[in-house]
Design a protein around this motif. Structure first.
Motif, PDB file in Angstrom:
ATOM      1  N   TRP A 123       7.686 111.959  67.332  1.00 16.54           N
ATOM      2  CA  TRP A 123       6.458 111.443  68.080  1.00 16.54           C
ATOM      3  C   TRP A 123       6.829 111.101  69.176  1.00 16.54           C
ATOM      4  CZ3 TRP A 123       1.819 110.869  64.985  1.00 16.54           C
ATOM      5  CH2 TRP A 123       1.534 111.475  63.859  1.00 16.54           C
ATOM      6  N   ASP A 124       7.932 110.563  69.387  1.00 15.66           N
ATOM      7  CA  ASP A 124       8.316 109.963  71.245  1.00 15.66           C
ATOM      8  C   ASP A 124       9.957 110.658  71.334  1.00 15.66           C
ATOM      9  OD1 ASP A 124      10.212 108.179  70.037  1.00 15.66           O
ATOM     10  OD2 ASP A 124       8.074 107.759  69.210  1.00 15.66           O
ATOM     11  N   GLU A 125      10.480 110.525  72.802  1.00 12.04           N
ATOM     12  CA  GLU A 125      10.753 111.253  73.452  1.00 12.04           C
ATOM     13  C   GLU A 125      12.679 110.728  72.980  1.00 12.04           C
ATOM     14  OE1 GLU A 125      10.832 111.330  77.117  1.00 12.04           O
ATOM     15  OE2 GLU A 125       8.978 111.893  77.823  1.00 12.04           O
ATOM     16  N   PRO A 126      12.887 109.188  72.398  1.00 10.25           N
ATOM     17  CA  PRO A 126      13.422 108.414  71.530  1.00 10.25           C
ATOM     18  C   PRO A 126      13.764 109.210  70.683  1.00 10.25           C
ATOM     19  CG  PRO A 126      12.279 106.678  73.399  1.00 10.25           C
ATOM     20  CD  PRO A 126      11.511 107.591  73.114  1.00 10.25           C
ATOM     21  N   SER A 127      12.751 109.499  69.782  1.00 15.00           N
ATOM     22  CA  SER A 127      13.316 109.794  68.235  1.00 15.00           C
ATOM     23  C   SER A 127      14.275 111.777  68.843  1.00 15.00           C
ATOM     24  CB  SER A 127      12.112 109.922  68.336  1.00 15.00           C
ATOM     25  OG  SER A 127      11.565 108.880  67.859  1.00 15.00           O
ATOM     26  N   VAL A 128      14.465 112.225  69.483  1.00 15.60           N
ATOM     27  CA  VAL A 128      14.614 112.931  70.277  1.00 15.60           C
ATOM     28  C   VAL A 128      15.973 113.339  69.962  1.00 15.60           C
ATOM     29  CG1 VAL A 128      15.279 114.881  71.517  1.00 15.60           C
ATOM     30  CG2 VAL A 128      12.849 114.335  71.240  1.00 15.60           C
ATOM     31  N   ASP A 129      16.813 111.503  71.203  1.00 15.02           N
ATOM     32  CA  ASP A 129      17.491 111.663  71.261  1.00 15.02           C
ATOM     33  C   ASP A 129      18.488 111.224  70.749  1.00 15.02           C
ATOM     34  OD1 ASP A 129      17.861 112.263  73.878  1.00 15.02           O
ATOM     35  OD2 ASP A 129      16.786 109.740  73.888  1.00 15.02           O
ATOM     36  N   PHE A 130      17.488 110.222  68.607  1.00 21.25           N
ATOM     37  CA  PHE A 130      18.074 109.814  67.656  1.00 21.25           C
ATOM     38  C   PHE A 130      17.904 111.416  66.844  1.00 21.25           C
ATOM     39  CE2 PHE A 130      17.581 109.228  63.303  1.00 21.25           C
ATOM     40  CZ  PHE A 130      17.824 107.515  63.397  1.00 21.25           C
ATOM     41  N   LEU A 131      17.793 111.972  67.176  1.00 14.84           N
ATOM     42  CA  LEU A 131      17.656 113.248  65.910  1.00 14.84           C
ATOM     43  C   LEU A 131      19.643 114.131  66.159  1.00 14.84           C
ATOM     44  CD1 LEU A 131      14.153 113.719  64.582  1.00 14.84           C
ATOM     45  CD2 LEU A 131      16.027 112.858  63.368  1.00 14.84           C
ATOM     46  N   GLU A 132      19.369 113.889  67.618  1.00 16.71           N
ATOM     47  CA  GLU A 132      19.993 115.277  68.194  1.00 16.71           C
ATOM     48  C   GLU A 132      21.747 114.711  67.989  1.00 16.71           C
ATOM     49  OE1 GLU A 132      21.075 117.792  70.664  1.00 16.71           O
ATOM     50  OE2 GLU A 132      18.584 118.490  69.869  1.00 16.71           O
ATOM     51  N   ALA A 133      21.532 113.682  67.622  1.00 17.29           N
ATOM     52  CA  ALA A 133      22.829 113.472  66.816  1.00 17.29           C
ATOM     53  C   ALA A 133      23.234 113.933  65.018  1.00 17.29           C
ATOM     54  CB  ALA A 133      23.649 112.053  66.018  1.00 17.29           C
ATOM     55  N   PHE A 134      22.370 114.416  64.705  1.00 18.23           N
ATOM     56  CA  PHE A 134      22.293 115.252  63.060  1.00 18.23           C
ATOM     57  C   PHE A 134      23.015 116.812  63.318  1.00 18.23           C
ATOM     58  CE2 PHE A 134      20.195 110.610  62.538  1.00 18.23           C
ATOM     59  CZ  PHE A 134      21.590 110.708  61.749  1.00 18.23           C
ATOM     60  N   ASN A 135      22.677 116.707  64.877  1.00 22.31           N
ATOM     61  CA  ASN A 135      22.466 118.350  65.189  1.00 22.31           C
ATOM     62  C   ASN A 135      21.112 119.216  64.312  1.00 22.31           C
ATOM     63  OD1 ASN A 135      23.761 120.829  66.245  1.00 22.31           O
ATOM     64  ND2 ASN A 135      25.335 121.614  64.270  1.00 22.31           N
ATOM     65  N   PRO A 136      20.072 119.229  64.406  1.00 27.51           N
ATOM     66  CA  PRO A 136      19.344 120.164  63.800  1.00 27.51           C
ATOM     67  C   PRO A 136      18.377 121.060  63.884  1.00 27.51           C
ATOM     68  CG  PRO A 136      18.429 118.745  65.644  1.00 27.51           C
ATOM     69  CD  PRO A 136      19.692 118.271  65.853  1.00 27.51           C
ATOM     70  N   VAL A 137      18.489 121.656  62.684  1.00 29.24           N
ATOM     71  CA  VAL A 137      18.622 122.781  62.694  1.00 29.24           C
ATOM     72  C   VAL A 137      17.263 123.473  64.136  1.00 29.24           C
ATOM     73  CG1 VAL A 137      19.455 123.853  60.863  1.00 29.24           C
ATOM     74  CG2 VAL A 137      17.029 123.095  60.610  1.00 29.24           C
ATOM     75  N   ALA A 138      16.088 122.442  63.540  1.00 27.06           N
ATOM     76  CA  ALA A 138      15.062 122.992  65.343  1.00 27.06           C
ATOM     77  C   ALA A 138      14.252 121.533  65.149  1.00 27.06           C
ATOM     78  CB  ALA A 138      13.599 123.895  63.431  1.00 27.06           C
ATOM     79  N   TYR A 139      13.240 121.695  66.335  1.00 30.92           N
ATOM     80  CA  TYR A 139      12.410 120.631  66.106  1.00 30.92           C
ATOM     81  C   TYR A 139      11.091 120.504  65.743  1.00 30.92           C
ATOM     82  CZ  TYR A 139      16.083 117.465  67.969  1.00 30.92           C
ATOM     83  OH  TYR A 139      17.323 116.864  68.543  1.00 30.92           O
ATOM     84  N   LYS A 140      10.349 119.369  65.701  1.00 36.92           N
ATOM     85  CA  LYS A 140       8.554 119.869  65.488  1.00 36.92           C
ATOM     86  C   LYS A 140       7.634 118.954  66.328  1.00 36.92           C
ATOM     87  CE  LYS A 140       4.793 120.077  62.159  1.00 36.92           C
ATOM     88  NZ  LYS A 140       4.014 119.735  61.939  1.00 36.92           N
ATOM     89  N   ILE A 141       6.558 119.288  66.473  1.00 39.41           N
ATOM     90  CA  ILE A 141       6.065 119.055  67.562  1.00 39.41           C
ATOM     91  C   ILE A 141       4.837 118.509  67.105  1.00 39.41           C
ATOM     92  CG2 ILE A 141       4.991 118.698  69.670  1.00 39.41           C
ATOM     93  CD1 ILE A 141       7.453 119.932  71.236  1.00 39.41           C
ATOM     94  N   PRO A 142       4.522 117.274  66.628  1.00 36.69           N
ATOM     95  CA  PRO A 142       3.199 116.753  65.391  1.00 36.69           C
ATOM     96  C   PRO A 142       2.252 116.785  66.572  1.00 36.69           C
ATOM     97  CG  PRO A 142       4.420 115.116  65.831  1.00 36.69           C
ATOM     98  CD  PRO A 142       5.311 116.078  66.884  1.00 36.69           C
ATOM     99  N   SER A 143       0.661 117.216  66.153  1.00 37.11           N
ATOM    100  CA  SER A 143      -0.443 117.784  66.219  1.00 37.11           C
ATOM    101  C   SER A 143      -0.185 116.989  67.565  1.00 37.11           C
ATOM    102  CB  SER A 143      -1.545 117.408  65.872  1.00 37.11           C
ATOM    103  OG  SER A 143      -1.134 118.580  64.981  1.00 37.11           O
ATOM    104  N   ALA A 144      -0.123 115.173  67.173  1.00 34.68           N
ATOM    105  CA  ALA A 144      -0.709 114.425  67.803  1.00 34.68           C
ATOM    106  C   ALA A 144      -0.083 114.141  68.990  1.00 34.68           C
ATOM    107  CB  ALA A 144      -0.169 112.884  67.276  1.00 34.68           C
ATOM    108  N   ALA A 145       1.703 114.966  69.048  1.00 34.92           N
ATOM    109  CA  ALA A 145       2.602 115.136  70.634  1.00 34.92           C
ATOM    110  C   ALA A 145       2.144 116.019  71.456  1.00 34.92           C
ATOM    111  CB  ALA A 145       3.836 114.893  70.569  1.00 34.92           C
ATOM    112  N   LEU A 146       0.961 117.184  71.249  1.00 35.32           N
ATOM    113  CA  LEU A 146       0.345 118.372  71.563  1.00 35.32           C
ATOM    114  C   LEU A 146      -0.071 118.011  73.553  1.00 35.32           C
ATOM    115  CD1 LEU A 146      -0.946 121.591  70.645  1.00 35.32           C
ATOM    116  CD2 LEU A 146      -1.905 120.433  72.436  1.00 35.32           C
ATOM    117  N   THR A 147      -0.296 116.692  73.242  1.00 31.99           N
ATOM    118  CA  THR A 147      -0.503 116.722  74.875  1.00 31.99           C
ATOM    119  C   THR A 147       0.588 115.797  75.839  1.00 31.99           C
ATOM    120  OG1 THR A 147      -1.212 115.676  73.946  1.00 31.99           O
ATOM    121  CG2 THR A 147      -2.633 117.020  74.635  1.00 31.99           C
ATOM    122  N   ASP A 148       1.717 115.153  75.234  1.00 36.16           N
ATOM    123  CA  ASP A 148       2.861 114.576  75.148  1.00 36.16           C
ATOM    124  C   ASP A 148       4.084 115.537  76.286  1.00 36.16           C
ATOM    125  OD1 ASP A 148       5.126 113.438  76.323  1.00 36.16           O
ATOM    126  OD2 ASP A 148       5.262 112.075  74.052  1.00 36.16           O
TER     127      ASP A 148
END
Ligand SMILES: C=C(OP(=O)(O)O)C(=O)O
Length: 292
Positions: A112-137
């Motif tokens: 839902w925001d940029e720091p959350s990407v840094d947070f999840l990168e540590a888990f080597n995720p198979v994918a990311y979802k961008i929620p509807s709420a963040a489509l314009t971010d």
């Protein structure tokens, strides 16, 4: 033929089995034990992945909403405090990751925001979802794209122009677009499932999925018939539980049926090539008089 993206070791796109995601989202109400029970239920239902939502509450709650008071299981608190209570941190995500490994199920999250990407990168995720709420971010979109991981983009609350702008910022070769209406629960007349076909026409090279918030199972199964190659539905232990998404969610027994109905639908759709089946021959012999 629309392209496919690879989520973990599974291809997702036209010609592949529908990828079924049980969205745990915030239905755990901030309790890791509920989250694990939801993961267990999703696993038993036979889904392909479970999904969470990762936010930095201070960033993703709009400023004018932060101090709005609300009744919660933790008392009468502000919307921001409520969001903090609901959020899992490092320790809980480690548990989620370990539990997913034990079960042998894939997990990923929306960011839902940029720091959350840094947070999840540590888990080597198979994918990311961008929620509807963040489509314009657009900053977030660029950041997620830079990870090089597959992206699922949801399109609720958005105009077609906003969707086009978002898609332009992402890598079309590593993208899946989900039709959705962000109403919880969403009435049938606003599901607009034919948007799945509209998106497929607009983006013939991008796989299209459906993220549903309706009550019941039928529209999600129909979405498969209309060509959705990924289905995401919220899972809950009990639709009467406290929480904004529970009523638009599916309980464990319903999720098992949903998976079954989707698999039957895939088989039943066939390939559109007319043939006379071996199994029809007894009927043919019994019932047809001419041209046998
Ligand atoms: C809210 C989310 O998705 P959608 O927009 O598809 O409902 C999410 O994935 O966090």
């Amino acid at each position: 033929m629309a392209r496919a993206i690879k989520i973990g070791d599974q291809w997702v796109g036209e010609g592949y089995p529908t990828y079924i995601v049980a969205e745990i989202g915030i239905n755990h109400n901030g309790d890791i034990e509920i989250a694990k029970r939801l993961m267990n239920a999703a696993y038993l239902a036979g889904v392909d992945a479970v999904k969470f939502q990762k936010r930095t509450p201070e960033l993703c709650v709009p400023p004018d909403q932060q101090n709005v008071m609300r009744e919660t299981p933790w008392g009468y608190i502000t919307y921001l405090e409520y969001r903090r209570k609901m959020e899992f941190g490092e320790a809980e995500y480690r548990e989620i990751d370990a539990h997913a490994r034990e079960l042998g199920i894939t997990w990923f999250a929306s960011v839902w925001d940029e720091p959350s990407v840094d947070f999840l990168e540590a888990f080597n995720p198979v994918a990311y979802k961008i929620p509807s709420a963040a489509l314009t971010d657009h900053g977030l979109l660029r950041k997620v794209r830079a990870t090089g991981r597959p992206i699922i983009l949801s399109t609720g609350m958005s105009t077609f122009e906003q969707i086009r702008e978002a898609v332009k910022l992402l890598d079309a070769d590593n993208l899946l677009i989900c039709h959705t209406t962000s109403t919880y629960p969403c009435p049938p007349e606003e599901l607009n499932l034919r948007m799945i076909q509209t998106l497929k026409r607009e983006y013939p090279d991008i796989p299209v999925g459906y993220s549903g918030h309706e009550v019941g199972l039928i529209p999600s199964v129909v979405a498969v018939a209309l060509g959705a190659c990924l289905i995401e539905r919220h899972i809950t232990l009990d639709r009467a539980m406290w929480g904004s998404d529970q009523a638009a969610s599916v309980e464990p027994g319903g999720f098992e049926r949903l998976v079954k109905y989707i698999r039957v639908t895939e088989q039943a759709l066939g390939d559109g090539v007319k043939r006379v089946y071996e199994s029809e021959l007894p009927s043919l012999r019994k019932l047809r008089r001419f041209g046998v």
